[in-house]
Motif scaffolding. Structure first.
Motif, short mmCIF file in Angstrom:
data_model
loop_
_atom_site.label_atom_id
_atom_site.label_comp_id
_atom_site.label_asym_id
_atom_site.label_seq_id
_atom_site.Cartn_x
_atom_site.Cartn_y
_atom_site.Cartn_z
N LYS A 40 51.87 59.91 90.55
CA LYS A 40 50.62 59.58 91.24
C LYS A 40 50.26 60.68 92.24
O LYS A 40 49.08 61.00 92.43
N ASP A 41 51.26 61.26 92.87
CA ASP A 41 51.04 62.31 93.86
C ASP A 41 50.96 63.71 93.24
O ASP A 41 50.83 64.69 93.96
N LYS A 42 51.07 63.82 91.93
CA LYS A 42 51.07 65.11 91.23
C LYS A 42 50.03 65.08 90.10
O LYS A 42 50.39 65.03 88.92
N PRO A 43 48.75 65.09 90.41
CA PRO A 43 47.74 64.95 89.35
C PRO A 43 47.74 66.09 88.32
O PRO A 43 47.26 65.91 87.20
N GLU A 44 48.27 67.26 88.67
CA GLU A 44 48.30 68.38 87.73
C GLU A 44 49.41 68.23 86.69
O GLU A 44 49.45 68.97 85.71
N HIS A 45 50.33 67.28 86.88
CA HIS A 45 51.42 67.06 85.94
C HIS A 45 51.12 65.85 85.07
O HIS A 45 50.61 64.84 85.56
N VAL A 46 51.47 65.94 83.79
CA VAL A 46 51.16 64.87 82.85
C VAL A 46 52.37 64.00 82.51
O VAL A 46 52.22 62.96 81.88
N GLY A 47 53.56 64.41 82.92
CA GLY A 47 54.75 63.65 82.61
C GLY A 47 55.98 64.27 83.21
O GLY A 47 55.90 65.12 84.10
N VAL A 48 57.12 63.84 82.69
CA VAL A 48 58.42 64.31 83.16
C VAL A 48 59.18 64.88 81.97
O VAL A 48 59.16 64.30 80.88
N LYS A 49 59.84 66.03 82.18
CA LYS A 49 60.65 66.64 81.13
C LYS A 49 62.13 66.40 81.42
O LYS A 49 62.60 66.63 82.53
N VAL A 50 62.83 65.92 80.40
CA VAL A 50 64.27 65.68 80.49
C VAL A 50 64.98 66.75 79.68
O VAL A 50 64.61 67.02 78.54
N GLY A 51 66.00 67.34 80.28
CA GLY A 51 66.78 68.36 79.58
C GLY A 51 68.24 68.24 79.94
O GLY A 51 68.65 67.34 80.68
N VAL A 52 69.05 69.12 79.39
CA VAL A 52 70.46 69.20 79.74
C VAL A 52 70.79 70.65 80.06
O VAL A 52 70.16 71.57 79.56
N CYS A 53 71.75 70.83 80.94
CA CYS A 53 72.24 72.18 81.24
C CYS A 53 73.76 72.11 81.36
O CYS A 53 74.32 71.04 81.58
N THR A 54 74.39 73.25 81.19
CA THR A 54 75.84 73.33 81.34
C THR A 54 76.14 73.37 82.82
O THR A 54 75.72 74.27 83.53
N GLY A 59 81.05 69.41 81.57
CA GLY A 59 80.29 70.10 80.54
C GLY A 59 78.79 70.10 80.68
O GLY A 59 78.18 71.13 80.89
N LEU A 60 78.14 68.95 80.55
CA LEU A 60 76.68 68.88 80.55
C LEU A 60 76.17 68.01 81.68
O LEU A 60 76.85 67.08 82.12
N SER A 61 74.95 68.28 82.10
CA SER A 61 74.31 67.49 83.14
C SER A 61 72.83 67.37 82.80
O SER A 61 72.24 68.29 82.22
N TYR A 62 72.21 66.24 83.12
CA TYR A 62 70.79 66.05 82.86
C TYR A 62 69.94 66.73 83.91
O TYR A 62 70.33 66.81 85.08
N THR A 63 68.77 67.22 83.50
CA THR A 63 67.79 67.77 84.42
C THR A 63 66.49 67.00 84.25
O THR A 63 66.16 66.56 83.14
N LEU A 64 65.78 66.81 85.33
CA LEU A 64 64.47 66.16 85.31
C LEU A 64 63.49 67.07 86.04
O LEU A 64 63.78 67.51 87.15
N GLU A 65 62.36 67.33 85.41
CA GLU A 65 61.35 68.20 86.00
C GLU A 65 59.97 67.61 85.74
O GLU A 65 59.76 66.91 84.74
N TYR A 66 59.03 67.92 86.61
CA TYR A 66 57.64 67.59 86.33
C TYR A 66 57.16 68.47 85.19
O TYR A 66 57.58 69.62 85.08
N LYS A 89 67.18 71.05 73.26
CA LYS A 89 68.64 71.06 73.48
C LYS A 89 69.18 69.68 73.84
O LYS A 89 70.33 69.36 73.57
N ALA A 90 68.33 68.81 74.41
CA ALA A 90 68.77 67.50 74.87
C ALA A 90 68.51 66.38 73.86
O ALA A 90 69.00 65.27 74.03
N GLN A 91 67.77 66.66 72.81
CA GLN A 91 67.34 65.60 71.90
C GLN A 91 68.48 64.83 71.26
O GLN A 91 68.48 63.60 71.23
N LEU A 92 69.49 65.51 70.76
CA LEU A 92 70.60 64.80 70.10
C LEU A 92 71.49 64.08 71.10
O LEU A 92 72.07 63.05 70.78
N THR A 93 71.60 64.61 72.31
CA THR A 93 72.46 63.95 73.30
C THR A 93 71.83 62.69 73.87
O THR A 93 72.52 61.85 74.41
N LEU A 94 70.51 62.54 73.73
CA LEU A 94 69.81 61.40 74.31
C LEU A 94 69.54 60.26 73.33
O LEU A 94 69.08 59.20 73.76
#
Length: 129
Positions: A40-54, A59-66, A89-94
Motif C-alpha cells: 500500500k505504501d509502495k505504489p510503484e511496486h506490483v508485488g513481492v519477489k521470493v528467491g533463495v540465496c546461499t 545452505g540456503l536462505s529465502y529472500t523477499l524483495e519488492y 532458482k527458488a521454484q523447485l524449493t518452494l
C-alpha cells in the motif's frame, strides 16, 4: 540495489501436512494481509519477489524483495489480489510451501512452512533440501 521487505524464517514440516494444490506457493490470510499492507505504501511496486540465496550454516536462505515487474523466468502466483513472483532458482524449493506471517511480542516475520526441507539450522534462517 534490492530493497528487502522483512525477515523470513523457515520451518521444516513435521507436525502437520499441507494439502496439495496446483499453486507453487500458498499464502495464509495473515501473509496476504501483511503483503497488502506493505505494498500500500509502495505504489510503484506490483508485488513481492521470493528467491533463495546461499547463506547461513545450512545452505540456503529465502529472500523477499519488492518487485516492480515480473522477470522473464519468474513464476507468478496470484492469490487474493496479491502477486508473488518466484525466482527460477527458488521454484523447485518452494513447491507445496505455505507462506505465513507470524507476529509475537518479540518479533515478526514471514515463515515458510516447507514440506521439502530436510534440515534447518538452529536459528531457522537457513535450510537444506
Amino acid at each position: 540495489m534490492a530493497s528487502f521487505v522483512v525477515r523470513a524464517t523457515v520451518r521444516a514440516m513435521s507436525k502437520r501436512k499441507i494439502q496439495a494444490t496446483r499453486a507453487a506457493l500458498i499464502l495464509t490470510p495473515s501473509a496476504v494481509q501483511k503483503i497488502k499492507q506493505l505494498l500500500k505504501d509502495k505504489p510503484e511496486h506490483v508485488g513481492v519477489k521470493v528467491g533463495v540465496c546461499t547463506r547461513g550454516c545450512n545452505g540456503l536462505s529465502y529472500t523477499l524483495e519488492y518487485a516492480k515487474s515480473k522477470g522473464d523466468s519468474d513464476e507468478e502466483v496470484i492469490q487474493d489480489g496479491i502477486r508473488i513472483f518466484i525466482e527460477k532458482k527458488a521454484q523447485l524449493t518452494l513447491l507445496g510451501t505455505e507462506m505465513d506471517y507470524v507476529e509475537d511480542k518479540l518479533s515478526s516475520d514471514f515463515v515458510f512452512n516447507n514440506p521439502n526441507i530436510k534440515g534447518t539450522c538452529g536459528c531457522g534462517e537457513s535450510f537444506n533440501i
